[in-house]
Design an enzyme around this catalytic site. Structure first.
Site, PDB file in Angstrom:
ATOM      1  N   HIS A 155       0.830  -1.204   0.000  1.00  0.00           N
ATOM      2  CA  HIS A 155       0.000   0.000   0.000  1.00  0.00           C
ATOM      3  C   HIS A 155       0.870   1.262   0.000  1.00  0.00           C
ATOM      4  O   HIS A 155       1.875   1.343   0.705  1.00  0.00           O
ATOM      5  CB  HIS A 155      -0.858   0.049   1.272  1.00  0.00           C
ATOM      6  CG  HIS A 155      -2.032  -0.878   1.268  1.00  0.00           C
ATOM      7  ND1 HIS A 155      -1.910  -2.247   1.392  1.00  0.00           N
ATOM      8  CD2 HIS A 155      -3.363  -0.628   1.179  1.00  0.00           C
ATOM      9  CE1 HIS A 155      -3.116  -2.790   1.373  1.00  0.00           C
ATOM     10  NE2 HIS A 155      -4.013  -1.825   1.247  1.00  0.00           N
ATOM     11  N   ASN A 187       8.211  -3.941   3.953  1.00  0.00           N
ATOM     12  CA  ASN A 187       6.777  -3.648   4.004  1.00  0.00           C
ATOM     13  C   ASN A 187       6.145  -4.084   5.322  1.00  0.00           C
ATOM     14  O   ASN A 187       5.309  -3.359   5.877  1.00  0.00           O
ATOM     15  CB  ASN A 187       6.060  -4.330   2.832  1.00  0.00           C
ATOM     16  CG  ASN A 187       4.567  -4.055   2.814  1.00  0.00           C
ATOM     17  OD1 ASN A 187       4.133  -2.931   2.975  1.00  0.00           O
ATOM     18  ND2 ASN A 187       3.779  -5.095   2.603  1.00  0.00           N
TER      19      ASN A 187
END
Length: 332
Positions: A155, A187
């Site tokens: 994201h 991440n």
């Protein structure tokens, strides 16, 4: 001469490119579609086409204009529009521009507040990753591109920043809000802590704006020459894997024409030790602009700017994300 000093001193295009590359090489070593929008016309320079951007506060015709929205991501444009892009998406929790060449977002802007961060109207267990059908099929990132790629669907605007509303959270799962990111060590670790740092800024500022996006930076080879090299995932190859990611962060004091604390950061798309200070990745905003080809704060007067990391402690808080990471792995 220190890399930062050299970079600031480089004024010409050629020297600027070299200095930017050297600076980053040193650092890296250490549900709803897009509706029609009300626009403002921003003229460019001579020979530059007019760019139409959403007027702050209007979010597209597919949602009633009188429907309350907890945040205003298009409010970023009061400081200037980032740059010419394809496929402008205006959604509840974000505004984004798309790069059809790389099949990644060019930039994604969001707005968070103490109220939006504290609210709990959405749950990511009800959200699913989805292709963005507002983008022409031939330029679209596909779910199959990430299958067994070795990268997370990372994201740019995190789902946790949109937990105030289920639709807002669902819209963060469009692949047009994703880039291939290293999973373990980035991440699911350092990058997640960095996102948490951004949310914690709402304890110091009543309004926080964040622009996030990918970078594709040159690296010097053994022959002394600089080259931009990046992997492309998918079969056939379709989605570029960024070498780095940036965030430009604005902490607003909540008053009209008030001071704005500004911070810019560039992180390599690689494993980063949680012991690495966040300030290791702090850079001047101009560096991000030169590397990305975007502009962020051309309408923000210098007298209103303050340095974010001089106002607050820029550091990550390492927390236990094991449970969340297990859920992420099931979805990757």
């Amino acid at each position: 001469m220190p890399a930062r000093t050299l970079l600031v001193a480089a004024a010409g295009a050629a020297t600027g490119i070299f200095a930017t590359a050297m600076f980053y090489n040193v650092r890296s070593g250490s549900g709803s579609g897009v509706g029609a929008t009300t626009t403002n016309a921003i003229p460019g320079g001579a020979g530059t086409p007019i760019v139409h951007v959403p007027r702050p506060g209007n979010f597209g015709s597919k949602r009633p204009q009188d429907e309350p929205n907890m945040v205003d991501p298009s409010g970023l444009f009061q400081y200037g529009f980032p740059g010419a892009i394809n496929d402008l998406a205006v959604r509840k929790a974000l505004v984004s521009g798309y790069d059809r060449r790389t099949r990644n977002p060019a930039w994604v802007a969001e707005h968070i507040t103490p109220e939006s961060v504290a609210s709990k109207g959405g749950d990511r267990k009800h959200s699913v990753f989805i292709e963005d059908e507002s983008i022409p099929e031939m330029f679209r990132a596909k779910l199959k591109d990430y299958f067994r790629s070795g990268y997370d669907r990372g994201h740019q605007v995190p789902a946790a920043d949109a937990k105030w509303d289920q639709q807002a959270m669902d819209e963060t799962f469009y692949l047009s809000n994703m880039c291939p990111q290293v999973g373990d060590g980035f991440n699911r670790d350092y990058w997640a802590h960095f996102e948490d740092f951004c949310r914690r800024l709402t304890k110091s500022y009543p309004s926080v704006r964040i622009i996030t996006g990918p970078l594709y930076l040159p690296k010097q080879g053994a022959d002394g020459k600089w080259r931009v090299e990046y992997e492309v995932v998918g079969s056939p190859p379709n989605v570029a894997v960024p070498t780095h990611f940036f965030k430009v962060i604005l902490g607003e004091d909540g008053t009209t024409g008030g001071k704005v604390a500004v911070g810019a950061f560039v992180l390599p798309n690689a494993v980063i030790s949680n012991r690495t200070p966040l300030t290791e990745f702090e850079v001047p905003v101009e560096i991000v602009e030169r590397a990305s080809g975007l502009q962020f704060l051309q309408k923000l007067e210098p007298a209103r700017r303050k340095q974010l990391c001089a106002e607050v402690q820029c550091s990550i808080a390492v927390r236990e994300f094991k449970k969340n990471n297990e859920e992420l792995r099931k979805k990757k």
